[in-house]
Design a protein around this motif. Sequence first.
Motif, PDB file in Angstrom:
ATOM      1  N   MET A   1       0.623  -1.067   0.021  1.00 11.28           N
ATOM      2  CA  MET A   1       0.102   0.016  -0.138  1.00 11.28           C
ATOM      3  C   MET A   1       0.895   1.308   0.082  1.00 11.28           C
ATOM      4  SD  MET A   1      -2.374   1.283   3.050  1.00 11.28           S
ATOM      5  CE  MET A   1      -3.821   0.539   2.552  1.00 11.28           C
ATOM      6  N   ILE A   2       0.570   2.104  -0.997  1.00  8.04           N
ATOM      7  CA  ILE A   2       1.419   3.266  -0.992  1.00  8.04           C
ATOM      8  C   ILE A   2       0.631   4.549  -0.528  1.00  8.04           C
ATOM      9  CG2 ILE A   2       2.542   5.095  -2.438  1.00  8.04           C
ATOM     10  CD1 ILE A   2       3.199   2.814  -4.667  1.00  8.04           C
ATOM     11  N   VAL A   3       1.070   5.342   0.613  1.00 11.87           N
ATOM     12  CA  VAL A   3       0.385   6.322   1.208  1.00 11.87           C
ATOM     13  C   VAL A   3       1.162   7.646   1.237  1.00 11.87           C
ATOM     14  CG1 VAL A   3      -0.879   7.241   3.282  1.00 11.87           C
ATOM     15  CG2 VAL A   3      -0.732   4.811   2.712  1.00 11.87           C
ATOM     16  N   LEU A   4       0.550   8.732   0.943  1.00 16.20           N
ATOM     17  CA  LEU A   4       0.897  10.133   0.945  1.00 16.20           C
ATOM     18  C   LEU A   4       0.558  10.690   2.073  1.00 16.20           C
ATOM     19  CD1 LEU A   4       2.498  12.742   0.264  1.00 16.20           C
ATOM     20  CD2 LEU A   4       0.410  13.193  -1.182  1.00 16.20           C
ATOM     21  N   GLY A   5       1.601  11.009   3.047  1.00 13.71           N
ATOM     22  CA  GLY A   5       1.167  11.660   4.638  1.00 13.71           C
ATOM     23  C   GLY A   5       1.412  13.155   4.221  1.00 13.71           C
ATOM     24  N   VAL A   6       0.595  13.881   4.927  1.00 15.94           N
ATOM     25  CA  VAL A   6       0.761  15.376   4.842  1.00 15.94           C
ATOM     26  C   VAL A   6       0.576  16.052   6.174  1.00 15.94           C
ATOM     27  CG1 VAL A   6      -0.323  17.475   4.052  1.00 15.94           C
ATOM     28  CG2 VAL A   6      -0.256  15.402   2.536  1.00 15.94           C
ATOM     29  N   ASP A   7       1.596  16.738   6.561  1.00 20.86           N
ATOM     30  CA  ASP A   7       1.763  17.535   7.746  1.00 20.86           C
ATOM     31  C   ASP A   7       1.234  18.911   7.464  1.00 20.86           C
ATOM     32  OD1 ASP A   7       2.125  18.504  10.501  1.00 20.86           O
ATOM     33  OD2 ASP A   7       4.155  18.919  10.132  1.00 20.86           O
ATOM     34  N   PRO A   8       0.014  19.365   7.798  1.00 23.09           N
ATOM     35  CA  PRO A   8      -0.296  20.600   6.831  1.00 23.09           C
ATOM     36  C   PRO A   8       0.262  21.927   7.455  1.00 23.09           C
ATOM     37  CG  PRO A   8      -2.309  19.417   7.967  1.00 23.09           C
ATOM     38  CD  PRO A   8      -0.983  18.611   8.090  1.00 23.09           C
ATOM     39  N   GLY A   9       0.685  22.769   6.878  1.00 19.43           N
ATOM     40  CA  GLY A   9       1.103  24.110   7.523  1.00 19.43           C
ATOM     41  C   GLY A   9       1.105  25.035   6.135  1.00 19.43           C
ATOM     42  N   ILE A  10       1.264  26.284   6.362  1.00 16.70           N
ATOM     43  CA  ILE A  10       1.371  27.346   5.286  1.00 16.70           C
ATOM     44  C   ILE A  10       2.630  27.656   5.182  1.00 16.70           C
ATOM     45  CG2 ILE A  10       0.710  29.502   6.658  1.00 16.70           C
ATOM     46  CD1 ILE A  10      -0.242  28.860   3.021  1.00 16.70           C
ATOM     47  N   THR A  11       3.612  27.634   6.150  1.00 19.06           N
ATOM     48  CA  THR A  11       5.012  28.005   6.083  1.00 19.06           C
ATOM     49  C   THR A  11       5.889  26.865   5.829  1.00 19.06           C
ATOM     50  OG1 THR A  11       4.492  30.162   7.498  1.00 19.06           O
ATOM     51  CG2 THR A  11       6.872  29.060   7.300  1.00 19.06           C
ATOM     52  N   ASP A 146       6.556  14.095  10.824  1.00 15.19           N
ATOM     53  CA  ASP A 146       5.081  14.204  11.060  1.00 15.19           C
ATOM     54  C   ASP A 146       4.430  13.729   9.860  1.00 15.19           C
ATOM     55  OD1 ASP A 146       5.885  15.288  13.753  1.00 15.19           O
ATOM     56  OD2 ASP A 146       4.963  17.248  13.226  1.00 15.19           O
ATOM     57  N   ALA A 147       4.844  14.208   8.747  1.00 13.18           N
ATOM     58  CA  ALA A 147       4.105  13.564   7.552  1.00 13.18           C
ATOM     59  C   ALA A 147       4.314  12.033   7.388  1.00 13.18           C
ATOM     60  CB  ALA A 147       4.809  14.502   6.207  1.00 13.18           C
ATOM     61  N   LEU A 148       5.474  11.614   7.633  1.00 11.47           N
ATOM     62  CA  LEU A 148       5.606  10.224   7.750  1.00 11.47           C
ATOM     63  C   LEU A 148       4.853   9.619   8.549  1.00 11.47           C
ATOM     64  CD1 LEU A 148       9.651  10.469   6.844  1.00 11.47           C
ATOM     65  CD2 LEU A 148       7.629   9.814   5.090  1.00 11.47           C
ATOM     66  N   ALA A 149       4.819  10.106   9.830  1.00 13.51           N
ATOM     67  CA  ALA A 149       3.884   9.367  10.929  1.00 13.51           C
ATOM     68  C   ALA A 149       2.619   9.241  10.517  1.00 13.51           C
ATOM     69  CB  ALA A 149       4.472  10.147  12.184  1.00 13.51           C
ATOM     70  N   ILE A 150       2.087  10.261   9.758  1.00 14.57           N
ATOM     71  CA  ILE A 150       0.644  10.339   9.326  1.00 14.57           C
ATOM     72  C   ILE A 150       0.412   9.288   8.378  1.00 14.57           C
ATOM     73  CG2 ILE A 150      -0.956  11.654   8.185  1.00 14.57           C
ATOM     74  CD1 ILE A 150      -0.771  12.643  10.983  1.00 14.57           C
ATOM     75  N   ALA A 151       1.390   9.042   7.319  1.00 11.82           N
ATOM     76  CA  ALA A 151       1.320   8.097   6.279  1.00 11.82           C
ATOM     77  C   ALA A 151       1.356   6.480   6.852  1.00 11.82           C
ATOM     78  CB  ALA A 151       2.615   8.137   5.137  1.00 11.82           C
ATOM     79  N   LEU A 152       2.487   6.475   7.827  1.00 10.18           N
ATOM     80  CA  LEU A 152       2.396   4.862   8.599  1.00 10.18           C
ATOM     81  C   LEU A 152       0.935   4.740   9.567  1.00 10.18           C
ATOM     82  CD1 LEU A 152       5.969   5.273   9.544  1.00 10.18           C
ATOM     83  CD2 LEU A 152       5.044   3.668   8.024  1.00 10.18           C
ATOM     84  N   THR A 153       0.485   5.966   9.903  1.00  5.99           N
ATOM     85  CA  THR A 153      -0.664   5.828  10.869  1.00  5.99           C
ATOM     86  C   THR A 153      -1.738   5.253   9.891  1.00  5.99           C
ATOM     87  OG1 THR A 153      -0.027   7.379  12.292  1.00  5.99           O
ATOM     88  CG2 THR A 153      -2.336   7.002  12.297  1.00  5.99           C
ATOM     89  N   HIS A 154      -1.839   5.724   8.686  1.00  5.59           N
ATOM     90  CA  HIS A 154      -2.970   5.242   8.030  1.00  5.59           C
ATOM     91  C   HIS A 154      -2.598   3.878   7.411  1.00  5.59           C
ATOM     92  CE1 HIS A 154      -6.028   5.292   4.931  1.00  5.59           C
ATOM     93  NE2 HIS A 154      -5.398   4.575   4.235  1.00  5.59           N
ATOM     94  N   ALA A 155      -1.602   3.621   7.159  1.00  2.15           N
ATOM     95  CA  ALA A 155      -1.194   2.213   6.874  1.00  2.15           C
ATOM     96  C   ALA A 155      -1.811   1.342   8.059  1.00  2.15           C
ATOM     97  CB  ALA A 155       0.405   2.064   6.446  1.00  2.15           C
ATOM     98  N   PHE A 156      -1.411   1.564   9.394  1.00  5.92           N
ATOM     99  CA  PHE A 156      -1.744   0.830  10.382  1.00  5.92           C
ATOM    100  C   PHE A 156      -3.106   0.773  10.485  1.00  5.92           C
ATOM    101  CE2 PHE A 156      -3.155   0.829  14.906  1.00  5.92           C
ATOM    102  CZ  PHE A 156      -2.436  -0.256  15.284  1.00  5.92           C
ATOM    103  N   TYR A 157      -4.166   1.789  10.578  1.00  8.79           N
ATOM    104  CA  TYR A 157      -5.499   1.834  10.646  1.00  8.79           C
ATOM    105  C   TYR A 157      -6.054   1.186   9.393  1.00  8.79           C
ATOM    106  CZ  TYR A 157      -5.450   4.143  14.646  1.00  8.79           C
ATOM    107  OH  TYR A 157      -4.990   4.803  16.204  1.00  8.79           O
ATOM    108  N   ALA A 158      -5.551   1.199   8.390  1.00 10.02           N
ATOM    109  CA  ALA A 158      -6.334   0.812   6.987  1.00 10.02           C
ATOM    110  C   ALA A 158      -6.163  -0.911   7.118  1.00 10.02           C
ATOM    111  CB  ALA A 158      -5.438   1.080   5.820  1.00 10.02           C
ATOM    112  N   ARG A 159      -4.796  -1.335   7.539  1.00 11.34           N
ATOM    113  CA  ARG A 159      -4.845  -2.908   7.811  1.00 11.34           C
ATOM    114  C   ARG A 159      -5.693  -3.534   8.695  1.00 11.34           C
ATOM    115  NH1 ARG A 159       1.481  -3.957   8.200  1.00 11.34           N
ATOM    116  NH2 ARG A 159       0.662  -4.972  10.362  1.00 11.34           N
ATOM    117  N   LEU A 160      -6.381  -2.583   9.654  1.00 15.33           N
ATOM    118  CA  LEU A 160      -7.088  -2.891  10.802  1.00 15.33           C
ATOM    119  C   LEU A 160      -8.666  -2.833  10.179  1.00 15.33           C
ATOM    120  CD1 LEU A 160      -5.782  -1.465  14.025  1.00 15.33           C
ATOM    121  CD2 LEU A 160      -5.599  -3.806  13.310  1.00 15.33           C
ATOM    122  N   GLY A 161      -8.651  -1.966   9.046  1.00 14.91           N
ATOM    123  CA  GLY A 161     -10.132  -2.030   8.712  1.00 14.91           C
ATOM    124  C   GLY A 161     -10.752  -0.628   9.358  1.00 14.91           C
ATOM    125  N   ALA A 162      -9.855   0.099  10.131  1.00 15.07           N
ATOM    126  CA  ALA A 162     -10.380   1.175  10.757  1.00 15.07           C
ATOM    127  C   ALA A 162      -9.787   2.596  10.324  1.00 15.07           C
ATOM    128  CB  ALA A 162      -9.948   1.121  12.201  1.00 15.07           C
TER     129      ALA A 162
END
Length: 166
Positions: A1-11, A146-162
Amino acid sequence: MIVLGVDPGITHLGLGVVEAEEKGALKARLLHGEVVRTSHKEKAEARVGRIHARAKEALLAFRPEALAVEEQFFYRQNELAYKVGWALGAVLVAAFEAGVPVYAYGPMQVKQALAGHGHASKEEVALMVRSALGLKETPRPSHLADALAIALTHAFYARLGAAKPL
């Protein structure tokens, strides 16, 4: 699974693309990481345009199955929330254009997924990102980690179906 994680910020907006294994322990491979920087001296449309362009380039280059963002919580910082909204809007438009679904996770969910408890420090989460990606050093700056952490978090929850759609 390929995931793009984003840590949003304007600066400083973190973009991190990972390819996570579908089964077993949370292991992944770093495909791309960058921090999009803008300046308060630039016009708003130039800042938002650059963020949109970089997010769209990452979406088209890596064709992720999902884009995951960190939910933002602002209680007394209205101006900051407004400007972070510009950045998040630019990313959401890029995801729409690329046909990539968007998911959102709060800080506690990230800490729980990566460190096993919701009260982990930023440093502990960054070390777990380093470990999951098999990196020699902790990703820097913090917006990238933080962006990589968000991407990994999605991978974790997607595998759980959550997985949590935005």
